[in-house]
Design an enzyme around this catalytic site. Structure first.
Site, short mmCIF file in Angstrom:
data_model
loop_
_atom_site.label_atom_id
_atom_site.label_comp_id
_atom_site.label_asym_id
_atom_site.label_seq_id
_atom_site.Cartn_x
_atom_site.Cartn_y
_atom_site.Cartn_z
N LYS A 52 -5.46 6.21 0.38
CA LYS A 52 -4.52 5.30 1.04
C LYS A 52 -5.02 5.03 2.45
CE LYS A 52 0.38 4.63 1.97
NZ LYS A 52 1.73 5.13 1.76
N SER A 105 8.87 7.78 0.45
CA SER A 105 7.73 8.34 1.21
C SER A 105 8.13 8.53 2.68
CB SER A 105 6.55 7.38 1.17
OG SER A 105 5.98 7.40 -0.10
N ARG A 123 1.38 2.92 -10.19
CA ARG A 123 1.16 2.31 -8.87
C ARG A 123 0.08 1.25 -9.02
NH1 ARG A 123 -2.10 3.73 -3.98
NH2 ARG A 123 -0.73 3.67 -2.16
N1 TZP Z 1 0.70 8.33 0.07
C1 TZP Z 1 0.35 9.18 1.02
S1 TZP Z 1 -1.20 9.76 0.81
C2 TZP Z 1 -1.41 8.90 -0.61
C3 TZP Z 1 -0.27 8.16 -0.86
C4 TZP Z 1 -0.05 7.23 -1.99
C5 TZP Z 1 -2.66 8.93 -1.42
C6 TZP Z 1 -2.73 10.10 -2.34
O1 TZP Z 1 -3.94 10.05 -3.08
P1 TZP Z 1 -4.93 11.27 -3.17
O2 TZP Z 1 -6.15 10.68 -3.83
O3 TZP Z 1 -4.30 12.30 -4.02
O4 TZP Z 1 -5.22 11.74 -1.77
#
Ligand code: TZP
Ligand code: MG
Length: 359
Positions: A282, A253, A184
């Site tokens: 995010k 997603s 990503r």
């Molecule tokens: N999509 C929904 S939450 C997220 C993504 C890419 C972030 C996940 O990262 P983390 O650090 O595991 O909370």
């Protein structure tokens, strides 16, 4: 000839239908195959007694026991061809159906038969089987990948690497026991990402770990990644499915049950639901909680990956809520000891799975 070819097509269709039903758990494909088999039976029902009266299987010159062996004892038929796997089984049976429908189509053009049978109907059925054959083979070719996904899913977000080398981090992630790595990067140019993706893909392939690209269809295709992960702001799923080779998986997603149902209907191989817990990784993401995950598990049959704010302490709760796989960024990439972090997550995930099984 009519009797033999009707039997061939209905038997072949039954094999395909049972593969879709019992092995692929695919309601839509098994329904379509069943409908086709029933339509054919309906179309030719009036011939029933006449065909049985003509049947003479014992003296059929093409039957296995009634002819001397060809080619050193081996008859070159699909029945004796060795099948390497489920995909071969489907191809052999689809071909059997397509060929027999073609024979029926040609026979139905003869003046003495055309009043009883409709040639165009057989032609349409044959074309329907071509599409079903592709859909079945593509499903089978993705099945192994999807099964391999049911472990820890680590997202290698390049903005979280803090100068560390991608391959180094990937090797720690894999040594720790992750089954999937997703690349990503929301900031770099694709030209810069390409060599990174290429290296990661080669590395993951050697170690039998799935490699998924986030967002970019062209990049996924350029490096022959195992799959692509998309969100609602990316190209629509049906467009991606059309463009990607049939053996590549697509993850999507979602934040709601209806989005998940739509993604499944459009052919997603898995969905990622989040954010399960608050996260700073995010920006602007909504927290959906474990209850959405539970509800979603009751609605869709494809694997569900839980994502967002998941760490060593709360991973058990997410597994207990039914997640098939857990995706993390910060719980791994914020740690200095990447391998140790992955190991800890995998251990707690497995413990929670065992607990669920014992209940
Ligand atoms: N999509 C929904 S939450 C997220 C993504 C890419 C972030 C996940 O990262 P983390 O650090 O595991 O909370
Ligand atoms: Mg995206």
């Amino acid at each position: 000839m009519i009797d033999a070819n009707l039997n061939r097509s209905s038997e072949g269709l039954r094999v395909l239908e049972d593969v879709a039903r019992f092995l692929l758990n695919d309601a839509e494909l098994s329904h379509q195959l069943r409908a086709l088999r029933h339509d054919l039976a309906q179309e030719t029902k009036s011939l029933g007694i006449g065909l049985l009266s003509q049947r003479n299987s014992e003296h059929d010159v093409g039957h296995l026991n009634s002819t001397p062996p060809l080619y050193g004892g081996q008859k070159l038929t699909m029945e004796t061809a060795s099948l390497q796997g489920l995909s071969d089984l489907v191809t052999a049976n689809a071909k059997r159906v397509e060929e027999s429908l073609r024979v029926m189509e040609e026979l139905a053009k003869l003046p003495e038969i055309s009043s009883m049978l409709n040639s165009t109907g057989f032609e349409q059925a044959r074309f329907a089987v071509y599409t079903l054959e592709r859909d079945l083979v593509s499903k089978i070719s993705r099945r192994g990948k999807i099964e391999g996904m049911l472990g820890l899913y680590v997202i290698l977000d390049r903005q979280f690497l803090a100068g560390r080398d991608e391959l180094d981090i990937a090797s720690h992630i894999i040594d720790g026991g992750a089954r999937v790595i997703q690349l990503r990067d929301k900031q770099s140019k694709k030209g810069e990402l390409l060599p990174v993706a290429q290296k990661l893909k080669e590395f993951c392939s050697k170690l039998d770990v799935l490699f998924i690209i986030n967002d970019y269809l062209d990049l996924a295709m350029a490096v022959d990644a195992d799959g692509l992960h998309i969100g609602h702001e990316d190209l629509p799923l049906p467009v991606i499915r059309r463009e990607l080779p049939i053996d590549k998986i697509i993850g999507c997603s979602v934040a709601t049950v209806s989005q998940a149902a739509k993604a499944q209907a459009e052919g997603a191989d898995y969905i990622a639901v989040g954010s399960i817990f608050p996260t700073t990784t995010k920006k602007g993401t909504t927290v959906v909680g474990v209850d959405t995950l539970k509800e979603l598990k009751r609605t869709v049959s494809i694997p569900v990956v839980a994502i967002g704010g998941i760490n060593r302490d709360n991973i058990g709760e997410v597994v207990a809520a039914g997640a098939d796989s857990i995706a993390v960024i910060s719980a791994v990439l914020h740690e200095e000891d990447v391998k140790g972090a992955v190991k800890g997550l995998v251990e707690n995930m497995n413990l929670a799975k065992e607990e669920c099984q014992n209940q």
